[in-house]
Motif scaffolding. Structure first.
Motif, PDB file in Angstrom:
ATOM      1  N   MET A   1      -1.406   4.205   3.947  1.00 35.34           N
ATOM      2  CA  MET A   1      -2.410   3.767   4.398  1.00 35.34           C
ATOM      3  C   MET A   1      -1.737   1.968   4.883  1.00 35.34           C
ATOM      4  O   MET A   1      -1.454   1.297   6.192  1.00 35.34           O
ATOM      5  CB  MET A   1      -3.044   3.445   4.072  1.00 35.34           C
ATOM      6  N   LYS A   2      -1.564   1.652   3.687  1.00 30.63           N
ATOM      7  CA  LYS A   2      -0.716   0.026   3.505  1.00 30.63           C
ATOM      8  C   LYS A   2       0.257   0.487   4.717  1.00 30.63           C
ATOM      9  O   LYS A   2       0.873  -1.243   4.872  1.00 30.63           O
ATOM     10  CB  LYS A   2      -0.302   0.229   2.352  1.00 30.63           C
ATOM     11  N   ILE A   3       1.077   1.101   4.767  1.00 32.70           N
ATOM     12  CA  ILE A   3       1.807   0.792   6.006  1.00 32.70           C
ATOM     13  C   ILE A   3       2.182   1.076   7.238  1.00 32.70           C
ATOM     14  O   ILE A   3       2.203   0.099   8.089  1.00 32.70           O
ATOM     15  CB  ILE A   3       3.426   2.001   5.987  1.00 32.70           C
TER      16      ILE A   3
ATOM     17  N   ALA B   1      -4.643  -3.805   6.632  1.00 30.20           N
ATOM     18  CA  ALA B   1      -5.308  -4.329   5.627  1.00 30.20           C
ATOM     19  C   ALA B   1      -6.524  -3.859   4.967  1.00 30.20           C
ATOM     20  O   ALA B   1      -7.227  -3.223   4.033  1.00 30.20           O
ATOM     21  CB  ALA B   1      -4.744  -5.709   5.377  1.00 30.20           C
ATOM     22  N   ASP B   2      -6.900  -3.885   6.724  1.00 30.54           N
ATOM     23  CA  ASP B   2      -8.191  -3.260   6.317  1.00 30.54           C
ATOM     24  C   ASP B   2      -8.756  -1.883   6.688  1.00 30.54           C
ATOM     25  O   ASP B   2      -9.867  -1.709   6.934  1.00 30.54           O
ATOM     26  CB  ASP B   2      -9.731  -4.963   7.265  1.00 30.54           C
ATOM     27  N   GLY B   3      -7.725  -1.153   7.441  1.00 32.96           N
ATOM     28  CA  GLY B   3      -7.502   0.097   7.192  1.00 32.96           C
ATOM     29  C   GLY B   3      -7.798   0.051   8.693  1.00 32.96           C
ATOM     30  O   GLY B   3      -8.031   1.664   9.435  1.00 32.96           O
ATOM     31  N   ALA B   4      -7.987  -0.114   9.323  1.00 31.77           N
ATOM     32  CA  ALA B   4      -8.054  -0.988  10.914  1.00 31.77           C
ATOM     33  C   ALA B   4      -6.318  -0.208  11.712  1.00 31.77           C
ATOM     34  O   ALA B   4      -6.069  -0.359  10.969  1.00 31.77           O
ATOM     35  CB  ALA B   4      -8.658  -1.843  11.649  1.00 31.77           C
ATOM     36  N   PRO B   5      -6.648   1.011  12.561  1.00 32.72           N
ATOM     37  CA  PRO B   5      -6.131   1.794  13.284  1.00 32.72           C
ATOM     38  C   PRO B   5      -4.793  -0.033  13.981  1.00 32.72           C
ATOM     39  O   PRO B   5      -5.322  -0.856  14.600  1.00 32.72           O
ATOM     40  CB  PRO B   5      -5.647   1.554  13.722  1.00 32.72           C
TER      41      PRO B   5
ATOM     42  N   GLY C   1       0.389  -2.971  21.198  1.00 34.99           N
ATOM     43  CA  GLY C   1       0.741  -4.428  21.959  1.00 34.99           C
ATOM     44  C   GLY C   1       1.102  -5.427  20.574  1.00 34.99           C
ATOM     45  O   GLY C   1       1.594  -5.895  20.013  1.00 34.99           O
ATOM     46  N   ASP C   2       0.095  -4.048  19.129  1.00 35.11           N
ATOM     47  CA  ASP C   2       1.335  -4.894  18.010  1.00 35.11           C
ATOM     48  C   ASP C   2       2.084  -4.292  16.930  1.00 35.11           C
ATOM     49  O   ASP C   2       2.472  -4.012  17.828  1.00 35.11           O
ATOM     50  CB  ASP C   2       0.083  -4.496  16.890  1.00 35.11           C
TER      51      ASP C   2
END
Ligand code: DON
Length: 598
Positions: free
Chosen positions: A224-226, A230-234, A238-239
Motif C-alpha cells: 500500500m505504501k508504494i 499516503a491516505d490510501g487513495a488510488p 496523470g499522477d
C-alpha cells in the motif's frame, strides 16, 4: 512477384479500372488485384517482406533499418533503443528493458518473478534458452497447498507469502549479460533506477490495474505504501508514481550485481519479510538459485525453422506439436478466418493441451518425451484422428473439470540489433502484481508462481490448466509454464521474433502469429490484429475474440464447438527481419506499448 509488376499493379489500382492512363493497355488477368497480394497460395520461397505495403493491408508495421525494440511499455522500449544506439547489443538492451519494465510496468515487469529468454547470437549462429523460472523453496512439499479436508487452499496458493517461488529474474538477466553482454552492467540497470527515482506518469491502464489489485494489497502495508497514496487513495491518471525503495534496490544491483539480490541486503529484507509472514523462502533458497542455459526446442514448419522455449515451459513443445499437426492441411488455401481453418486449429490445440496435462513438468525432475511430442510422425497420427466435420468432445480425449479462467499479467519483449542478434524475453509475476506482496523496504513485488504447479494433480490452476504428477510441487522444482518466446528462421536467418503474455493462451497466441505470418502472409501488424481463438481442451469451449464473422461462428457451432466470446487474448511484441530492414509491431490489445527502431 517481381517488384516492378507489383508497382505497376499498384498504379493501376490507384487509377481504378475506369481511369486507366490511356497509354497503358494491360491484359485483364494482370489487372486482377489478387496479384498484388496472392490469397490462398502458399509459397515457402516467397520472402515474407513481399507483403509489406501491399495496397490490401489495412495496417502497416513500424520500419527501421538497424535495430528495434518491441515492448509493452513505451518508456522501457525507449530505454532499450538508447542502449542499442549506444552500441549495446540485443542482450544489453534486453537486460536494460527487463529492469526498466520492473519500474514502468509493475503489473508484470519484475525483479521478484521469473521467465525465459531466447538469445540468437549471429557470431555463433546459435540460439540458446536461458531459463530463469522461479523454483519452489526447499521447504515446499507436495501437499503444501491442501487444507485439512484435502482441498486446495487457494488463498495460500495465490495470495500469501507461501505463494511465492524463489525469484529468478535478476539471476537470468545477469547470466545473459555475463554470456553475451557488451556494455557494463551498471549502464543497463541505471536507466531503470532513474525511472524509479524520478517517477513515472500514471497512465489510465496503470491506474485501473491498481484499482483491481487494491483489495489484495490492503493486506500488505509495504505494498500500500508504494502503490497507493499516503491516505490510501488510488493514483489517478496523470499522477506521478515514484518507487523510492525500488530505486534503492536497483542501486544495489547496479553496484553489486545479482549478488545484492541473492546474498546481500535485498536477500536479507526478503527473508525477513518471509519469516514475519509464514513464508518459505530462506537465505539458502536465494543463495542456491541458478538460472539455467538450456537447448531450445526445434521444429520445422513449411520450410521455416521454429526455435522456442523448452521445459519447464510447455510453450515451445506444444507450439511445435500444433504446427506439426496443422501442416497436414493447406491452411493458406482454406483462409485465415474460415471455419475450416479454425476447426482444424481448435482440434489440434485440444490434443496438445491434453498432452500438456500429462507429460510436462520440470525436466530436472521428470522425464519428458520432448522428441516424441514434437515429432512429425506423432503429429501425423494425431492429425489422422481429427474429424474434419465434427469437434471432438474434450471428455473423449481425457476427463477433466471445466473451470473459469482468471486474468493475469505477464509481458513479452522482442529485440533485434544491427548485427542481427535477436532476443525474445517473456517474464512474469504470474497474476497482475503477482502475489500483491512487496518486500518491505526493498520495493520489490513478489510473484505467485506456485499456482503454476499442480497443487493437487488434476485440479485446474487459475488459468483452468490441468496438470498432473509431472507438475506436482516439490522442493527446488520449477513450476510448469506456458511462456513461449519464439524465433523463426529461414535459411539460417532470423525472420521473426515474437512472444506474448496470456496465461494458458500464450501458446495459441504465438501459434496464430506464426500462422498468420507464414501461411497467410500477413504483415506483422495485420498478423497481430487478426482475431484470435483458443481451445485448451478443458474447459471444453472454443474461446474467440470479438471480430469473427457471425457466419463463421455459426459454422463452428454446427461442427460441434461451443463458441464463447470473451476478453481479448495475448499481447504480442514482434519483429520481422527482412533484407530491407526490420518491421515490428506492438499489440494494441493493451494500452501503452511501443515498437521503435533506428
Ligand atoms: O508461466 C506461466 O505460464 C504463467 N505464470 C503466465 C501467466 C500469464 O501469462 C498471465 N498473463 N497474462
Amino acid at each position: 512477384m517481381p517488384r516492378r509488376l507489383a508497382h505497376l499493379l499498384n498504379v493501376l489500382l490507384l487509377f481504378g479500372p475506369c481511369s486507366l492512363p490511356p497509354m497503358l493497355s494491360v491484359p485483364p488477368a494482370l489487372a486482377e488485384p489478387a496479384l498484388v497480394k496472392p490469397v490462398g497460395q502458399f509459397d515457402a520461397d516467397r520472402p515474407l517482406e513481399s507483403t509489406f505495403y501491399s495496397a490490401r493491408d489495412r495496417i502497416h508495421p513500424i520500419f527501421a533499418r538497424s535495430g528495434m525494440v518491441a515492448s509493452q511499455e513505451a518508456l522501457a522500449t525507449q530505454v532499450g533503443l538508447d542502449i542499442l544506439k549506444q552500441g549495446g547489443n540485443a542482450v544489453d538492451a534486453a537486460v536494460a528493458v527487463g529492469f526498466a519494465l520492473a519500474v514502468t510496468l509493475p503489473q508484470a515487469g519484475n525483479l521478484g518473478g521469473g521467465g525465459f529468454m531466447l538469445v540468437y547470437d549471429t557470431a555463433q549462429k546459435q540460439t540458446e534458452a536461458i531459463d530463469f523460472r522461479e523454483t519452489a523453496p526447499a521447504a515446499a512439499r507436495r501437499n503444501l497447498y491442501l487444507n485439512a479436508t484435502g482441498e486446495v487452499d487457494e488463498t495460500r496458493l495465490r495470495h500469501s507469502h507461501q505463494a511465492v517461488g524463489t525469484p529468478g529474474t535478476v539471476a537470468g538477466l545477469a547470466l545473459a549479460h555475463q554470456r553475451h553482454g557488451r556494455l557494463p552492467w551498471r549502464a543497463l540497470v541505471e536507466p531503470a533506477l532513474h525511472l524509479a527515482e524520478r517517477g513515472i506518469l500514471v497512465r489510465p491502464e496503470l491506474a485501473q490495474s491498481l484499482l483491481e489489485v487494491r483489495q489484495q494489497m490492503t493486506r500488505w502495508p509495504a505494498s500500500m505504501k508504494i502503490f497507493f497514496k499516503a491516505d490510501g487513495a488510488p493514483y489517478q491518471p496523470g499522477d506521478t508514481l515514484v518507487q523510492a525503495d525500488l530505486a534503492t534496490s536497483l542501486g544495489l544491483i547496479a553496484e553489486q550485481g545479482a549478488n545484492a539480490f541473492y546474498e546481500g541486503a535485498i536477500a536479507e529484507k526478503l527473508v525477513a519479510d518471509m519469516q514475519a509472514n509464514q513464508g518459505l523462502i530462506s537465505l539458502d533458497d536465494l543463495k542456491n538459485y541458478r538460472a539455467v542455459v538450456r537447448t531450445p526446442v526445434k521444429g520445422h514448419y513449411r520450410g521455416y525453422d521454429i526455435i522456442s522455449m523448452p521445459p519447464p515451459s510447455s510453450g515451445g513443445v506444444h507450439l511445435i506439436q500444433i504446427l506439426n499437426i496443422l501442416e497436414t492441411w493447406p491452411l493458406a488455401e482454406l483462409g485465415p478466418e474460415s471455419a475450416a481453418t479454425l476447426h482444424r486449429m481448435a482440434e489440434a490445440m485440444k490434443l496438445a493441451y491434453a498432452d500438456r496435462s500429462e507429460y510436462l513438468g520440470d525436466p530436472d525432475f521428470v522425464k519428458i518425451p520432448i522428441a516424441g511430442l514434437t515429432s512429425k510422425a506423432y503429429a501425423k497420427t494425431l492429425a489422422a484422428h481429427i474429424d474434419l466435420n465434427r469437434a471432438r468432445p474434450a471428455t473423449d480425449i481425457k476427463p477433466g473439470q471445466p473451470q473459469p479462467y482468471e486474468s493475469g499479467q505477464t509481458t513479452h519483449y522482442s529485440i533485434v540489433d544491427r548485427d542481427g542478434n535477436a532476443v525474445a524475453v517473456t517474464y512474469t509475476l504470474n497474476f497482475a502484481y503477482g502475489s500483491g506482496i512487496v518486500v518491505a523496504g526493498a520495493g520489490i513485488l513478489l510473484n505467485n508462481e506456485m499456482d503454476d504447479f499442480a497443487a493437487k494433480p488434476g485440479v485446474p490452476n487459475a488459468y483452468g490448466l490441468i496438470s498432473g504428477e509431472a507438475n506436482a510441487v516439490g522442493p527446488g522444482k520449477r513450476p510448469l509454464s506456458s511462456m513461449t518466446p519464439t524465433l523463426v528462421f529461414k535459411d539460417g536467418q532470423v525472420v521473426l521474433v515474437t512472444g506474448s503474455p496470456g496465461g494458458s493462451r500464450i501458446i495459441t497466441t504465438v501459434l496464430q502469429t506464426v500462422l498468420n505470418v507464414i501461411d497467410h502472409r500477413m504483415n506483422i501488424a495485420e498478423a497481430t490484429l487478426a482475431p484470435r481463438i483458443h481451445h485448451q481442451w478443458q474447459p471444453d469451449e472454443l474461446r474467440v475474440e470479438e471480430g469473427l464473422s457471425p457466419d463463421t461462428v455459426r459454422l463452428l457451432g454446427g461442427l460441434g464447438h461451443k463458441v464463447v466470446v470473451k476478453d481479448t487474448m495475448g499481447n504480442t511484441q514482434s519483429i520481422v527481419r527482412a533484407p530491407e530492414g526490420l518491421f515490428g509491431f506492438s499489440d494494441p490489445r493493451r494500452a501503452g506499448s511501443l515498437t521503435a527502431g533506428y
